[in-house]
Design a protein around this motif. Structure first.
Motif, PDB file in Angstrom:
ATOM      1  N   SER A 129      44.885 -29.473 -10.736  1.00  0.00           N
ATOM      2  CA  SER A 129      46.292 -29.793 -10.911  1.00  0.00           C
ATOM      3  C   SER A 129      47.166 -29.145  -9.843  1.00  0.00           C
ATOM      4  CB  SER A 129      46.753 -29.353 -12.304  1.00  0.00           C
ATOM      5  OG  SER A 129      46.579 -27.969 -12.427  1.00  0.00           O
ATOM      6  N   GLU A 160      37.828 -36.290  -8.984  1.00  0.00           N
ATOM      7  CA  GLU A 160      36.846 -35.198  -9.014  1.00  0.00           C
ATOM      8  C   GLU A 160      36.160 -35.008  -7.671  1.00  0.00           C
ATOM      9  OE1 GLU A 160      34.563 -34.468 -12.610  1.00  0.00           O
ATOM     10  OE2 GLU A 160      35.238 -36.435 -13.248  1.00  0.00           O
ATOM     11  N   ARG A 174      46.257 -38.039 -15.751  1.00  0.00           N
ATOM     12  CA  ARG A 174      46.754 -36.975 -16.629  1.00  0.00           C
ATOM     13  C   ARG A 174      47.279 -35.795 -15.797  1.00  0.00           C
ATOM     14  NH1 ARG A 174      42.399 -35.962 -21.060  1.00  0.00           N
ATOM     15  NH2 ARG A 174      43.095 -37.910 -22.022  1.00  0.00           N
ATOM     16  N   SER A 175      46.546 -35.455 -14.776  1.00  0.00           N
ATOM     17  CA  SER A 175      46.946 -34.336 -13.930  1.00  0.00           C
ATOM     18  C   SER A 175      48.283 -34.614 -13.246  1.00  0.00           C
ATOM     19  CB  SER A 175      45.844 -34.072 -12.885  1.00  0.00           C
ATOM     20  OG  SER A 175      46.301 -33.174 -11.927  1.00  0.00           O
ATOM     21  N   GLN A 230      41.533 -38.713 -15.823  1.00  0.00           N
ATOM     22  CA  GLN A 230      41.902 -37.302 -15.663  1.00  0.00           C
ATOM     23  C   GLN A 230      42.834 -37.112 -14.462  1.00  0.00           C
ATOM     24  OE1 GLN A 230      40.943 -34.797 -13.312  1.00  0.00           O
ATOM     25  NE2 GLN A 230      39.861 -36.302 -12.028  1.00  0.00           N
ATOM     26  N   ARG A 244      36.713 -42.214 -16.544  1.00  0.00           N
ATOM     27  CA  ARG A 244      37.220 -40.917 -16.977  1.00  0.00           C
ATOM     28  C   ARG A 244      37.844 -40.165 -15.794  1.00  0.00           C
ATOM     29  NH1 ARG A 244      35.503 -36.030 -16.509  1.00  0.00           N
ATOM     30  NH2 ARG A 244      36.287 -34.453 -17.927  1.00  0.00           N
ATOM     31  N   ASP A 245      37.216 -40.306 -14.629  1.00  0.00           N
ATOM     32  CA  ASP A 245      37.738 -39.650 -13.424  1.00  0.00           C
ATOM     33  C   ASP A 245      39.162 -40.146 -13.138  1.00  0.00           C
ATOM     34  OD1 ASP A 245      37.905 -38.167 -11.109  1.00  0.00           O
ATOM     35  OD2 ASP A 245      36.277 -39.195 -10.050  1.00  0.00           O
ATOM     36  N   ASP A 305      31.933 -34.467 -16.419  1.00  0.00           N
ATOM     37  CA  ASP A 305      32.475 -33.685 -17.531  1.00  0.00           C
ATOM     38  C   ASP A 305      31.569 -32.487 -17.798  1.00  0.00           C
ATOM     39  OD1 ASP A 305      33.593 -32.676 -19.774  1.00  0.00           O
ATOM     40  OD2 ASP A 305      33.338 -34.476 -21.009  1.00  0.00           O
TER      41      ASP A 305
END
Ligand code: IPE
Ligand code: MG
Length: 293
Positions: A23, A222, A196-197, A193, A189-190, A152
């Motif tokens: 982040s 990632e 989200r960050s 995330q 998912r990558d 993950d």
């Protein structure tokens, strides 16, 4: 580390990472995150097999290592036998990549969806990943290979998490080749995330929505973790075993990857197959939407 979009035959030294937080704000290059195939280091040229041109090798190769279980079954053996053989194929591919001057190799070792496999097989694979990393660190240090594990990690056994973290730390300043193992990885998912960050950075007042662009987004994936700058997207993505799909691997990063599919099962994937994939790559006309006049 970064292999920037540089002219052929120039390979800037990678930047040492200063942050490992996904982040945290990064310095983003203004150039787009996905790049064309770059040059192999001059030193590797003499080791190149005939038929390969050093100046147009992929800088980053990604592999979906598929077919281990079918390979084992064909020999009347359990899947673990195929996974062990698959380990050898990965080691060979890594060795060849380094010898030929390919600067980044990303291997899909275990998908998010693979958690649904029988516990016996999953436990075997987790143990195998830990052994592979443990057994390889000395060689990575000797050969200048930097290891990253993406996916993950929270779902991995604690000992594997620790082994991966320690190997990443030990190899952090290596710059000959970036090896990324995707374990418990999901491309969707990558992307989530990363969203989200960025959303959290907006909420914290660090970022305005209008500041978000492709480069900033790519920096949150990632594959960019632990670096100040962006790893190039895979130039070439190989999948073995005859399956013709991405299966949730590097969805964002593969936008402009050249795809190569082979019927060879992963444990049989050797020098001839890799050469075929690279020769195919070198025969492609990568226009990135442009018109070649
Ligand atoms: C790939 O081989 C290895 C992992 C997914 C862990 P498979 O075990 O998927 O082999 P096949 O595709 O069933 O033959
Ligand atoms: Mg499979």
């Amino acid at each position: 580390m970064l292999l920037s979009q540089s002219p052929a035959a120039t390979h800037p030294q990678p930047q040492l990472p200063t942050s490992s937080s996904s982040s945290s704000r990064r310095t983003h290059r203004s150039a787009p995150p996905c790049s064309r195939a770059g040059a192999a280091p001059a030193a590797a040229e003499s080791l190149l097999p005939p038929g390969l041109r050093a100046e147009s090798l992929p800088r980053h190769v990604a592999v979906v290592m598929d077919g281990n279980s079918r390979w084992a079954r064909a020999r009347g053996m359990p899947s673990a036998f195929g996974h062990e053989a698959g380990r050898r194929a990965l080691e060979d591919t890594l060795r060849l990549s380094r010898a030929w001057g390919i600067r980044a190799l990303t291997a899909f070792a275990f998908s998010h969806e693979n958690w649904s496999r029988p516990k016996l097989e999953v436990d075997f694979l987790m143990g195998l990943f830990e052994r592979v990393i443990n057994d390889s660190v000395a060689e990575f240090l000797r050969d200048g290979i930097r290891l990253r594990v993406i996916g993950d990690c929270s779902r991995l056994p604690a000992s594997l998490q620790r082994t991966a973290r320690e190997a990443e730390e030990a190899t952090r300043t290596n710059s000959q080749l970036d090896l990324t193992l995707a374990i418990s990885y999901s491309g969707r998912r990558d992307v989530v995330q990363a969203c989200r960050s960025l959303a959290e950075q907006v909420r914290a007042g660090l970022l305005r929505p209008e500041d978000i662009d492709e480069s900033l987004f790519a920096g949150e994936l990632e594959t960019s973790r632990g670096s100040d700058e962006l790893l190039p997207c895979p130039d070439l993505l190989i999948r073995t075993s005859g399956e013709l799909r991405l299966s949730n691997f590097l969805l964002w990063q593969s936008a402009y990857s050249e795809l190569f599919f082979t019927d060879t099962l992963w444990p049989d994937f050797g020098e001839a197959d890799y050469l075929e994939a690279l020769c195919s790559f070198q025969s492609r006309d990568r226009r990135f939407g442009r018109r070649n006049l």
